[in-house]
Scaffold this active site. Structure first.
Site, short mmCIF file in Angstrom:
data_model
loop_
_atom_site.label_atom_id
_atom_site.label_comp_id
_atom_site.label_asym_id
_atom_site.label_seq_id
_atom_site.Cartn_x
_atom_site.Cartn_y
_atom_site.Cartn_z
N ARG A 67 0.86 -1.24 -0.07
CA ARG A 67 -0.09 -0.05 -0.03
C ARG A 67 1.03 1.29 -0.09
O ARG A 67 1.96 1.32 0.40
CB ARG A 67 -0.96 0.19 1.12
CG ARG A 67 -2.14 -0.92 1.10
CD ARG A 67 -2.97 -0.94 2.22
NE ARG A 67 -2.50 -1.15 3.58
CZ ARG A 67 -1.60 -0.38 4.37
NH1 ARG A 67 -2.09 0.93 4.35
NH2 ARG A 67 -1.17 -0.80 5.61
N HIS A 115 -10.71 -2.53 11.17
CA HIS A 115 -9.81 -3.36 10.76
C HIS A 115 -9.34 -4.52 11.53
O HIS A 115 -8.51 -4.66 12.40
CB HIS A 115 -8.29 -2.60 10.59
CG HIS A 115 -7.31 -3.19 9.89
ND1 HIS A 115 -5.93 -2.68 10.03
CD2 HIS A 115 -7.17 -4.26 8.80
CE1 HIS A 115 -5.08 -3.49 9.39
NE2 HIS A 115 -5.81 -4.41 8.88
N ARG A 126 2.14 -12.22 -0.62
CA ARG A 126 0.77 -12.53 -0.15
C ARG A 126 0.43 -13.75 -0.91
O ARG A 126 0.76 -14.00 -2.06
CB ARG A 126 -0.04 -11.15 -0.37
CG ARG A 126 0.49 -9.87 0.25
CD ARG A 126 -0.53 -9.76 1.45
NE ARG A 126 0.09 -8.77 2.39
CZ ARG A 126 -0.57 -8.37 3.31
NH1 ARG A 126 -1.39 -8.99 3.78
NH2 ARG A 126 -0.08 -7.40 4.24
N CYS A 130 0.58 -7.55 11.52
CA CYS A 130 0.99 -7.52 13.09
C CYS A 130 0.04 -8.93 13.32
O CYS A 130 -0.31 -8.87 14.84
CB CYS A 130 0.57 -6.36 13.70
SG CYS A 130 1.57 -5.12 13.41
N TYR A 132 -1.70 -3.51 -6.95
CA TYR A 132 -1.09 -4.31 -5.76
C TYR A 132 -2.33 -4.08 -4.88
O TYR A 132 -2.73 -3.19 -4.43
CB TYR A 132 0.26 -4.02 -5.21
CG TYR A 132 0.56 -4.87 -4.17
CD1 TYR A 132 1.19 -6.03 -4.57
CD2 TYR A 132 0.29 -4.89 -2.77
CE1 TYR A 132 1.57 -6.87 -3.78
CE2 TYR A 132 0.60 -5.81 -2.03
CZ TYR A 132 1.36 -7.07 -2.26
OH TYR A 132 1.69 -7.89 -1.52
N SER A 184 -1.45 -3.65 10.17
CA SER A 184 -1.03 -4.36 8.92
C SER A 184 0.30 -5.31 9.60
O SER A 184 0.97 -4.86 9.90
CB SER A 184 -0.86 -3.68 7.75
OG SER A 184 -2.07 -2.91 7.49
N LYS A 198 -9.62 -2.42 1.77
CA LYS A 198 -9.61 -1.20 2.35
C LYS A 198 -10.34 0.08 2.06
O LYS A 198 -10.67 0.80 3.12
CB LYS A 198 -7.84 -1.07 2.31
CG LYS A 198 -7.06 -2.04 2.90
CD LYS A 198 -7.18 -2.63 3.86
CE LYS A 198 -6.14 -3.69 4.31
NZ LYS A 198 -6.30 -4.40 5.68
N ASP A 233 -9.51 -9.95 8.58
CA ASP A 233 -9.04 -8.43 8.20
C ASP A 233 -9.87 -7.41 8.49
O ASP A 233 -9.59 -6.38 9.03
CB ASP A 233 -8.53 -8.37 6.81
CG ASP A 233 -7.55 -7.30 6.51
OD1 ASP A 233 -6.51 -7.13 7.31
OD2 ASP A 233 -7.80 -6.43 5.75
P1 GTP Z 1 -2.39 -7.61 6.98
O1 GTP Z 1 -3.03 -8.90 6.35
O2 GTP Z 1 -1.53 -7.20 6.60
O3 GTP Z 1 -3.78 -6.94 7.82
O4 GTP Z 1 -1.76 -8.46 8.44
P2 GTP Z 1 -1.99 -9.46 9.59
O5 GTP Z 1 -2.44 -8.58 10.72
O6 GTP Z 1 -3.09 -10.55 9.22
O7 GTP Z 1 -0.62 -10.37 10.09
P3 GTP Z 1 -0.39 -11.78 9.82
O8 GTP Z 1 -1.21 -12.75 10.81
O9 GTP Z 1 -0.28 -12.07 8.41
O10 GTP Z 1 1.22 -11.57 10.48
C1 GTP Z 1 2.13 -11.02 9.93
C2 GTP Z 1 3.53 -11.54 10.30
O11 GTP Z 1 3.60 -11.44 11.60
C3 GTP Z 1 3.61 -12.77 9.77
O12 GTP Z 1 5.15 -12.90 9.34
C4 GTP Z 1 3.70 -13.93 11.00
O13 GTP Z 1 4.30 -14.80 10.93
C5 GTP Z 1 3.89 -12.75 12.11
N1 GTP Z 1 3.23 -13.09 13.27
C6 GTP Z 1 1.98 -13.39 13.38
N2 GTP Z 1 1.47 -13.72 14.62
C7 GTP Z 1 2.85 -13.81 15.33
C8 GTP Z 1 2.89 -14.06 16.83
O14 GTP Z 1 2.24 -14.29 17.46
N3 GTP Z 1 4.43 -13.95 17.14
C9 GTP Z 1 5.37 -13.59 16.23
N4 GTP Z 1 6.36 -13.49 16.82
N5 GTP Z 1 5.00 -13.20 14.92
C10 GTP Z 1 3.80 -13.21 14.62
C1 SPV Z 2 -2.97 -4.57 5.07
O1 SPV Z 2 -1.90 -3.96 4.74
O2 SPV Z 2 -3.56 -3.96 6.27
C2 SPV Z 2 -3.46 -5.61 4.28
C3 SPV Z 2 -2.88 -6.15 3.00
O3 SPV Z 2 -4.59 -6.30 4.66
S1 SPV Z 2 -3.58 -4.78 1.76
O4 SPV Z 2 -4.78 -5.64 1.38
O5 SPV Z 2 -2.52 -4.78 0.62
O6 SPV Z 2 -4.01 -3.64 2.38
MN MN Z 3 -4.99 -5.80 6.89
#
Ligand code: GTP
Ligand code: SPV
Ligand code: MN
Length: 603
Positions: free
Chosen positions: A73, A244, A383, A268, A215, A266, A224, A291
């Protein structure tokens, strides 16, 4: 062209205007069928946007590599465009609506020359539900069409639901790369200069104009742009919440079920938490969304959450059978991968996938890669796009048009220090204070430097479609809509504490079930908590560590309240609050004052 396919006058008039402006070679109205999806995937293979993966290892899966400038983004190119700057507020890029309308129309002029314009009717939320919203995305990117097919309910039945008179949110998208008759196409057309990308929202219309990027959140406009930025502005007017947030169901060994929503910025941990496999025996997590959550109060006075999407657009790196087995089992087939590495066997690979690095691969930029390389094989924001219905942990109620009643709301983020593993708010108002003051280190999900601590209230900093001060007030006002005992309990969580050497102090992933268990017990009224200056924390004994190898000292450390660090944190929150001027609700200033007083008394 479209006359046979829709009798919606408003839609026809808009499509005529768009054709007039963008001058596509051809117009195609998407029906959302399986055969159409397959046809477009074949076209993308022919265009070299897609590489088909090994049919035996990963049936009906494709890999796309974006242009290196188009990997995330673009927050500084994302606008909330309103008549008055006050309505966008201090956290958004603002552009005066009339001025931006002229400017963006000029930018879209002839933008689709040489290309086919696809019309995507889509519904965020189940088709026909009174809580759903219909959007029509016009795009010159077939990559966007096939991703939208996974991420949203899309096709002819949406046009049918729209009918003659129904209203829709117009979402205009172009990759910004018109083709002249003599010019060949590139695998990933986009506007290569980030400064010429525009992701513009007009919440007063409402409408969305997105130019120059193919993207993710820049281009899949249901996500979003519509379901968060535009929907949050609509929800503000109508008295509901567009957030979110992940939505999960937690079932205890006794079979009792509670639904939990969680806002983390994001990259996290939402996707991971939403479909985690608890390491605690007998506990079960099922997934409703990873999400976005749309939430409103039901007739029973409880807050109900619904996931408006139908797919996951998840972060690939770090996803393994160890960390997130349910995600691994979701994208075994019918999935799209963007910017991961390609193995010589024709499968995908990324860092921390839990399988040894291949001796040779093609990296996300299309170059030869070996484990000795200094660069990563997969982009940190690479992704997968996968259908939610393929998730083994999907909850039977995930498409319930009324949503599910939420017992607890979590606010999380990447905080290497200060913020404890888990902390329960004293009450709703204190919980809103916690959400408003949340911060996190930046990640690769947006262009810009990663690892910088910034305030990210409610994980909505990049996604709130109106003045953030008014958004805080809106959250506070939810308490007036129901009895206090019906409101969800609010917690902060932090899986990302590190020690001085950078070692994780908490194992995370499935082990987070130990924290969910305590939250469950708090909701049930059985869990023990200690009142501290910052909120209600579990004592170390209250967190079930049975069968885990987490050192007791680590747990004690991440459950401690560091009064000195929190005094600094309170100061930083105060400075942040000043940026909202008189749009900051006085209740939040009072909450900050009360926190300071409690810290002083403890210090
Ligand atoms: P968006 O799709 O961008 O909104 O992200 P999200 O909040 O869904 O995050 P996601 O679960 O995809 O995790 C993002 C990164 O954080 C990945 O590389 C995970 O492996 C890492 N991660 C997720 N949960 C944990 C956790 O409990 N501990 C640690 N150390 N890393 C984590
Ligand atoms: C985020 O960045 O919070 C996502 C990925 O979930 S995107 O759809 O690219 O915004
Ligand atoms: Mn997101």
């Amino acid at each position: 062209m479209a006359a046979a396919l829709t009798e919606n006058g408003e839609l026809l008039a808009w499509l005529r205007d768009v054709v007039e402006l963008c001058k596509p070679d051809d117009v195609y109205i998407c029906d959302g069928s399986d055969s159409e999806y397959r046809r477009l995937c074949e076209l993308l293979v022919k265009n070299r946007t897609f590489t088909r993966l090994n049919e035996e290892l990963r049936p009906d899966c494709f890999l796309a590599r974006s242009h290196p400038s188009d990997v995330a983004r673009v927050e500084d190119r994302t606008y909330i465009s309103t008549t008055s700057q006050d309505d966008a507020g201090p956290t958004n890029n603002w552009a005066e609506a009339d001025v931006m309308k002229l400017k963006i129309a000029r930018i879209f002029l002839r933008s689709m020359e040489g290309r086919t314009m696809y019309v995507i009717p889509f519904s965020m939320g189940p088709v026909g539900s009174p809580f759903s919203r219909i959007g029509i995305q016009v795009t010159d990117s077939p990559y966007v069409v096939v991703n939208m097919r996974i991420m949203t309910r899309m096709g002819s039945d949406v046009l049918e639901a729209l009918g003659k008179e129904g209203s829709f949110i117009p979402c205009l998208h172009s990759v910004g790369k018109p083709l002249s008759p003599l010019q060949g196409d590139v695998p990933w057309p986009c506007e290569e200069d980030p400064k010429h990308k525009y992701i513009v929202h007009f919440p007063e219309d409402p409408s969305i104009w997105s130019y120059g990027s193919g993207y993710g959140g820049n281009a899949l406009l249901g996500k979003k742009c519509l379901a968060l930025r535009i929907a949050s502005a609509i929800a503000h007017k109508e008295g509901w919440l567009a957030e979110h947030m992940l939505i999960l169901a937690l079932t205890s060994p006794e079979g009792k079920k509670h639904y939990i929503a969680g806002a983390f910025p994001s990259a996290c941990g939402k996707t991971n938490l939403a479909m985690m496999k608890p390491t605690l025996p007998g506990w079960k997590v099922t997934c409703l969304g990873d999400d976005i959550a749309w939430m409103r109060f039901g007739a029973d006075g409880r807050l109900y959450a619904m996931n408006p999407e139908t797919g996951f657009f998840g972060v690939a790196p770090g996803t393994s059978y160890e960390s997130n087995p349910n995600a691994m089992d979701t994208f075994t087939h019918n999935s799209i991968f963007t910017n991961v590495a390609l193995t010589d066997e024709g499968d995908v690979w990324w860092e921390e996938m839990g399988v040894p690095a291949p001796a040779h691969a093609i990296d996300w930029q299309g170059k030869d890669w070996t484990p000795e390389a200094s660069s990563k094989a997969a982009h940190p924001n690479s992704r997968f796009t996968a259908p939610a219905e393929q998730c083994p942990a999907i909850d039977p109620d995930w498409q319930n048009p009324n949503g599910v009643p939420i017992s607890a709301i979590l606010f999380g983020g990447r905080r290497p220090s200060t913020v404890p593993l888990v902390n329960e708010a004293f009450d709703w108002e204190h919980g809103v204070f916690m959400g408003s003051a949340a911060g996190s280190e930046t990640t690769a999900a947006a262009l810009g430097q990663a690892g910088v601590l910034r305030r990210d209230p409610f994980a909505m900093l990049p996604f709130c479609g109106y003045n953030m001060g008014d958004y805080f007030a809106h959250w506070l006002s939810m308490a007036d809509k129901t009895k206090s005992d019906k409101l969800p309990r609010i917690f902060t969580v932090n899986w990302f504490r590190k020690d001085e050497s950078g070692r994780w102090l908490w194992p995370g992933y499935g082990e987070n079930s130990r924290v969910l268990k305590w939250i469950f017990e708090r909701v049930e009224g059985t869990g023990e908590a200690v009142d501290t200056p910052i909120g209600r924390l579990p004592s170390p004994e209250a967190i079930d560590l049975s069968g885990s190898d987490v050192p007791r000292a680590d747990l004690e450390r991440i459950l401690a309240v560091d009064v000195e660090a929190w005094t600094k944190e309170a100061e930083a929150i105060g400075t942040y609050y000043d940026t909202f001027g008189d749009r900051l609700p006085s209740a939040l200033r009072d909450q900050l004052g009360a926190l300071r007083a409690r810290l002083e008394a403890a210090g």
